[in-house]
Design an enzyme around this catalytic site. Structure first.
Site, PDB file in Angstrom:
ATOM      1  N   GLY A  59      41.829  10.037  -1.753  1.00 45.10           N
ATOM      2  CA  GLY A  59      41.839  11.502  -1.872  1.00 45.10           C
ATOM      3  C   GLY A  59      41.966  12.081  -0.479  1.00 45.10           C
ATOM      4  O   GLY A  59      43.054  12.102   0.101  1.00 45.10           O
ATOM      5  N   ILE A 102      48.345  14.475 -10.389  1.00 46.50           N
ATOM      6  CA  ILE A 102      49.615  14.962  -9.843  1.00 46.50           C
ATOM      7  C   ILE A 102      50.101  16.182 -10.629  1.00 46.50           C
ATOM      8  O   ILE A 102      50.530  16.069 -11.790  1.00 46.50           O
ATOM      9  CB  ILE A 102      50.676  13.836  -9.824  1.00 46.50           C
ATOM     10  CG1 ILE A 102      50.098  12.573  -9.163  1.00 46.50           C
ATOM     11  CG2 ILE A 102      51.955  14.308  -9.129  1.00 46.50           C
ATOM     12  CD1 ILE A 102      49.499  12.774  -7.772  1.00 46.50           C
ATOM     13  N   GLY A 137      52.421  22.919   1.935  1.00 47.10           N
ATOM     14  CA  GLY A 137      51.468  23.127   0.838  1.00 47.10           C
ATOM     15  C   GLY A 137      50.337  24.052   1.256  1.00 47.10           C
ATOM     16  O   GLY A 137      49.935  24.949   0.510  1.00 47.10           O
ATOM     17  N   ARG A 157      32.515  51.861 -14.843  1.00 51.37           N
ATOM     18  CA  ARG A 157      31.277  51.443 -15.522  1.00 51.37           C
ATOM     19  C   ARG A 157      30.076  52.282 -15.052  1.00 51.37           C
ATOM     20  O   ARG A 157      29.860  52.431 -13.838  1.00 51.37           O
ATOM     21  CB  ARG A 157      31.032  49.955 -15.213  1.00 51.37           C
ATOM     22  CG  ARG A 157      29.700  49.413 -15.614  1.00 51.37           C
ATOM     23  CD  ARG A 157      29.624  49.159 -17.094  1.00 51.37           C
ATOM     24  NE  ARG A 157      28.391  48.470 -17.470  1.00 51.37           N
ATOM     25  CZ  ARG A 157      27.966  48.384 -18.719  1.00 51.37           C
ATOM     26  NH1 ARG A 157      28.656  48.938 -19.708  1.00 51.37           N
ATOM     27  NH2 ARG A 157      26.847  47.736 -19.003  1.00 51.37           N
ATOM     28  N   GLY A 180      28.163  40.867 -17.233  1.00 46.08           N
ATOM     29  CA  GLY A 180      28.439  40.020 -18.406  1.00 46.08           C
ATOM     30  C   GLY A 180      29.929  39.919 -18.677  1.00 46.08           C
ATOM     31  O   GLY A 180      30.440  38.837 -19.019  1.00 46.08           O
ATOM     32  N   GLU A 183      45.197  20.284  -1.165  1.00 46.59           N
ATOM     33  CA  GLU A 183      45.894  20.300   0.135  1.00 46.59           C
ATOM     34  C   GLU A 183      44.902  20.107   1.279  1.00 46.59           C
ATOM     35  O   GLU A 183      45.036  20.704   2.348  1.00 46.59           O
ATOM     36  CB  GLU A 183      46.686  21.605   0.361  1.00 46.59           C
ATOM     37  CG  GLU A 183      47.548  22.090  -0.788  1.00 46.59           C
ATOM     38  CD  GLU A 183      48.535  21.071  -1.278  1.00 46.59           C
ATOM     39  OE1 GLU A 183      48.909  20.171  -0.506  1.00 46.59           O
ATOM     40  OE2 GLU A 183      48.916  21.165  -2.452  1.00 46.59           O
ATOM     41  N   GLY A 184      43.925  19.254   1.054  1.00 47.26           N
ATOM     42  CA  GLY A 184      42.879  19.013   2.050  1.00 47.26           C
ATOM     43  C   GLY A 184      41.694  19.907   1.748  1.00 47.26           C
ATOM     44  O   GLY A 184      41.844  21.136   1.707  1.00 47.26           O
TER      45      GLY A 184
HETATM   46  C1  LIG Z   1      43.857  20.938  -9.753  1.00 52.81           C
HETATM   47  C2  LIG Z   1      44.242  19.817  -8.839  1.00 52.81           C
HETATM   48  C3  LIG Z   1      45.568  19.552  -8.566  1.00 52.81           C
HETATM   49  C4  LIG Z   1      45.942  18.493  -7.753  1.00 52.81           C
HETATM   50  N1  LIG Z   1      47.273  18.229  -7.540  1.00 52.81           N
HETATM   51  C5  LIG Z   1      47.625  17.172  -6.765  1.00 52.81           C
HETATM   52  C6  LIG Z   1      49.013  16.856  -6.562  1.00 52.81           C
HETATM   53  O1  LIG Z   1      49.924  17.544  -7.062  1.00 52.81           O
HETATM   54  N2  LIG Z   1      49.324  15.770  -5.808  1.00 52.81           N
HETATM   55  C7  LIG Z   1      48.366  14.992  -5.236  1.00 52.81           C
HETATM   56  O2  LIG Z   1      48.724  14.025  -4.573  1.00 52.81           O
HETATM   57  N3  LIG Z   1      47.042  15.263  -5.399  1.00 52.81           N
HETATM   58  C8  LIG Z   1      46.655  16.332  -6.150  1.00 52.81           C
HETATM   59  N4  LIG Z   1      45.316  16.627  -6.329  1.00 52.81           N
HETATM   60  C9  LIG Z   1      44.303  15.789  -5.702  1.00 52.81           C
HETATM   61  C10 LIG Z   1      43.683  16.465  -4.495  1.00 52.81           C
HETATM   62  O3  LIG Z   1      44.615  16.472  -3.450  1.00 52.81           O
HETATM   63  C11 LIG Z   1      42.409  15.714  -4.145  1.00 52.81           C
HETATM   64  O4  LIG Z   1      41.476  15.995  -5.162  1.00 52.81           O
HETATM   65  C12 LIG Z   1      41.860  16.139  -2.796  1.00 52.81           C
HETATM   66  O5  LIG Z   1      42.681  15.645  -1.776  1.00 52.81           O
HETATM   67  C13 LIG Z   1      40.455  15.641  -2.555  1.00 52.81           C
HETATM   68  O6  LIG Z   1      40.356  14.281  -2.796  1.00 52.81           O
HETATM   69  P1  LIG Z   1      39.220  13.684  -3.759  1.00 52.81           P
HETATM   70  O7  LIG Z   1      39.241  14.487  -4.998  1.00 52.81           O
HETATM   71  O8  LIG Z   1      39.397  12.234  -3.862  1.00 52.81           O
HETATM   72  O9  LIG Z   1      37.872  14.026  -3.035  1.00 52.81           O
HETATM   73  P2  LIG Z   1      37.139  13.143  -1.912  1.00 52.81           P
HETATM   74  O10 LIG Z   1      38.089  12.825  -0.826  1.00 52.81           O
HETATM   75  O11 LIG Z   1      36.429  12.029  -2.569  1.00 52.81           O
HETATM   76  O12 LIG Z   1      36.093  14.200  -1.365  1.00 52.81           O
HETATM   77  C14 LIG Z   1      34.883  14.502  -2.048  1.00 52.81           C
HETATM   78  C15 LIG Z   1      34.024  15.371  -1.147  1.00 52.81           C
HETATM   79  O13 LIG Z   1      33.727  14.660   0.069  1.00 52.81           O
HETATM   80  C16 LIG Z   1      34.119  15.446   1.183  1.00 52.81           C
HETATM   81  N5  LIG Z   1      34.602  14.572   2.266  1.00 52.81           N
HETATM   82  C17 LIG Z   1      35.470  13.517   2.172  1.00 52.81           C
HETATM   83  N6  LIG Z   1      35.709  12.999   3.387  1.00 52.81           N
HETATM   84  C18 LIG Z   1      35.001  13.745   4.267  1.00 52.81           C
HETATM   85  C19 LIG Z   1      34.845  13.735   5.683  1.00 52.81           C
HETATM   86  N7  LIG Z   1      35.488  12.844   6.453  1.00 52.81           N
HETATM   87  N8  LIG Z   1      34.037  14.647   6.238  1.00 52.81           N
HETATM   88  C20 LIG Z   1      33.405  15.580   5.486  1.00 52.81           C
HETATM   89  N9  LIG Z   1      33.514  15.656   4.147  1.00 52.81           N
HETATM   90  C21 LIG Z   1      34.288  14.754   3.553  1.00 52.81           C
HETATM   91  C22 LIG Z   1      35.238  16.332   0.670  1.00 52.81           C
HETATM   92  O14 LIG Z   1      35.428  17.478   1.476  1.00 52.81           O
HETATM   93  C23 LIG Z   1      34.741  16.662  -0.717  1.00 52.81           C
HETATM   94  O15 LIG Z   1      33.835  17.724  -0.636  1.00 52.81           O
HETATM   95  C24 LIG Z   1      44.932  17.687  -7.154  1.00 52.81           C
HETATM   96  C25 LIG Z   1      43.588  17.974  -7.403  1.00 52.81           C
HETATM   97  C26 LIG Z   1      43.238  19.019  -8.225  1.00 52.81           C
HETATM   98  C27 LIG Z   1      41.783  19.293  -8.475  1.00 52.81           C
END
Ligand SMILES: Cc1cc2nc3c(=O)[nH]c(=O)nc-3n(C[C@H](O)[C@H](O)[C@H](O)COP(=O)(O)OP(=O)(O)OC[C@H]3O[C@@H](n4cnc5c(N)ncnc54)[C@H](O)[C@@H]3O)c2cc1C
Lengths: 98, 379
Positions: B128, B154, B235, B261, B334, B357-358
């Site tokens: 991620g 994705i 992105g 309201r 509400g 996007e990060g």
């Molecule tokens: C609605 C939606 C659409 C998406 N669409 C796409 C897409 O089109 N293509 C694609 O490739 N991906 C997509 N994603 C995936 C998305 O890019 C990832 O969810 C995102 O990059 C975060 O990764 P993760 O969910 O594995 O969270 P993790 O990386 O497991 O992070 C979990 C938590 O730990 C924190 N964390 C992790 N590392 C650190 C660090 N070094 N320091 C401090 N905090 C940290 C994070 O900030 C977060 O709060 C999508 C996700 C969602 C929810």
């Protein structure tokens, strides 16, 4: 004779590019990187920069030296040291006829 | 296109958003489905190629104009805006910046005209935030590359024709354009999301998928440093404007409600504690919009600082969108918690912007690094 002048000008250009690139890299190294940067150092392998910085470097060389880096030059290796960057700039300038 | 032509595009986008998207956004969200007619109309209007130069079949908007268009669409429907983020900003934008002429010729015009839909396949179960750790693999085989692995979350993978895929060969990351029709590509829809519910999110599986070598983007090994960063730059710029869009929508909801309201015999908008929420939202929206514009100008000039400005804009804008939409729910009481009003949907959508996007934490790390580089006095 003319070829020599052209070759010298190219060397000056590459040296000038190297100086600018060195300055830019130094400016952009974090406060935690208290090291001397050598022109041959692989900046990514030595951990001075992460590859996140690569794209910023691409934008930097394109805008500073007014060149377009062709897609087959866009590999980390060409951006990995002051020397490689300066050589690439020199080569691209030369092939653009400057 | 002339300046008038381009401002016409934005006016057309606003009208389209207000008449075609806003009235149906709640339905798309509830049904977890963006109907094909919406995608077709986005394409027919040229919006899916809005930021792509006219030479490649796009509308040729500059980053500022494209930002305004993103705001207009995003204010009405976050899932439709997500199509712009993924298809136009990320896939088409990355091909435009980094692909060979041959690869551009193969896909860019079709993407710009919306004849083919693109998606960005980076994330995996184990990759991620740590995007460089992708396990999807590639190996060279003659004139092609063979891909194996599984992507998750994705957006638009359920309907996309083209996948921009990041894979690794023993730690050497490269990016490829993969077609849905290539043997071995399979998608599996995912549902039950907090927001972006109508974005046809899916898992994607690559099972010995043979991709022609010409579908490699930039060079072997350019996958992370260049391709992913370019994709995320585009992105994040889009998400920054998406935050402005949601915060602006929240602002309009809270102001409209607070001026109508009545409680305790007066309009709730006359209460100073309500005014504080409104004032903060007005201020934050204005600030976020200016950060987006500043990033847009940097992108237009291709400044080396454009990436940093975009990260700051994305971080700020998604943070204040979360705050503004939460305050909108609060002002509506509400009704803010009920799907009869848009506030609760805006609130759910805004949270997504802090993750994709990060995540905000990852942006904070990058911004702190910029702080040290720029502002630590050199010894
Ligand atoms: C609605 C939606 C659409 C998406 N669409 C796409 C897409 O089109 N293509 C694609 O490739 N991906 C997509 N994603 C995936 C998305 O890019 C990832 O969810 C995102 O990059 C975060 O990764 P993760 O969910 O594995 O969270 P993790 O990386 O497991 O992070 C979990 C938590 O730990 C924190 N964390 C992790 N590392 C650190 C660090 N070094 N320091 C401090 N905090 C940290 C994070 O900030 C977060 O709060 C999508 C996700 C969602 C929810």
């Amino acid at each position: 004779m003319r070829d020599e002048v052209v070759a010298n000008m190219a060397d000056v250009m590459v040296a000038d590019a190297a100086a600018k690139i060195r300055g830019y890299l130094r400016e952009n190294m974090t406060a935690f990187q208290d090291v001397e940067l050598d022109d041959e150092d692989n900046i990514f392998e030595r951990g001075y920069f992460t590859s996140l910085f690569a794209m910023q470097l691409l934008h930097y060389v394109e805008s500073t030296f007014d060149i377009e880096v062709p897609d087959d030059y866009i590999i980390l290796q060409n951006f990995s040291s002051v020397r490689r960057l300066a050589d690439m700039v020199g080569e691209l300038k030369a092939s653009a006829g400057e | 296109m002339s300046d008038t032509g381009r401002s016409d595009v934005i006016a057309r986008a606003r009208l389209f958003a207000e008449t075609e998207l806003a009235p149906r956004a709640a339905e798309f969200d509830r049904d977890e489905f963006l109907p094909q007619d919406v995608i077709t109309k986005m394409a027919a209007n040229g919006f899916l190629g809005a930021s792509i130069p006219t030479a490649w079949g796009g509308l040729g908007l500059d980053p500022l104009e494209y930002g305004e268009l993103t705001e207009a669409i995003g204010k009405a429907c976050a899932s439709t805006r997500a199509l712009l983020t993924v298809h136009t900003s990320i896939v088409a934008g990355t091909l435009l910046d980094l692909a060979s002429k041959r690869l551009k010729g193969k896909y860019l015009a079709a993407l710009a005209r919306g004849e083919k839909i693109g998606c960005f396949a980076l994330s995996e179960e184990g990759a991620g935030s740590d995007a460089a750790s992708v396990a999807t693999s590639y190996i060279r085989k003659g004139d092609s590359f063979v891909l194996n692995g599984r992507k998750k979350w994705i957006s638009f993978a359920g309907v996309a024709d083209l996948f921009l895929v990041l894979a690794s060969d023993n730690g050497v990351p490269s990016a490829f354009m993969v077609e849905r029709d290539m043997p071995g590509v399979r998608t599996r829809p995912m549902s039950g999301f907090l927001g972006n519910r109508a974005t046809h999110i899916a898992e994607v599986e690559f099972d010995d998928v043979e991709v022609p070598a010409e579908n490699l983007i930039a060079g072997v090994g350019a996958g992370f440093g260049f391709v992913v960063n370019t994709a995320l730059l585009h992105g994040r710029y889009s998400i920054a404007w998406a935050g402005v869009a949601l915060a602006q929508a929240a602002l309009e909801e809270m102001c409209s409600y607070a001026t109508r309201r009545e409680q305790f015999g007066v309009k709730i908008g006359t209460q100073q504690l309500v005014q504080k929420m409104v004032a903060d939202t007005v201020t934050n929206v204005a600030a976020a919009r200016e950060l987006c514009r500043s990033a847009g100008r940097s992108l237009a000039r291709r400044d080396a600082d454009a990436a940093t400005e975009t990260i700051i804009a994305k971080y700020f804008s998604s943070t204040i969108a979360q705050r503004a939409t939460s305050d909108a729910v609060q002002v509506l009481g509400g009704n803010g918690c009920w799907s009869g009003y848009p506030a609760e949907r805006l609130f759910r959508e805004a949270k997504i912007l802090e993750i994709i996007e990060g995540t905000s934490q990852l942006q904070q790390i990058l911004i702190a690094d910029v702080g040290y580089k720029k502002f630590a006095r050199k010894a």
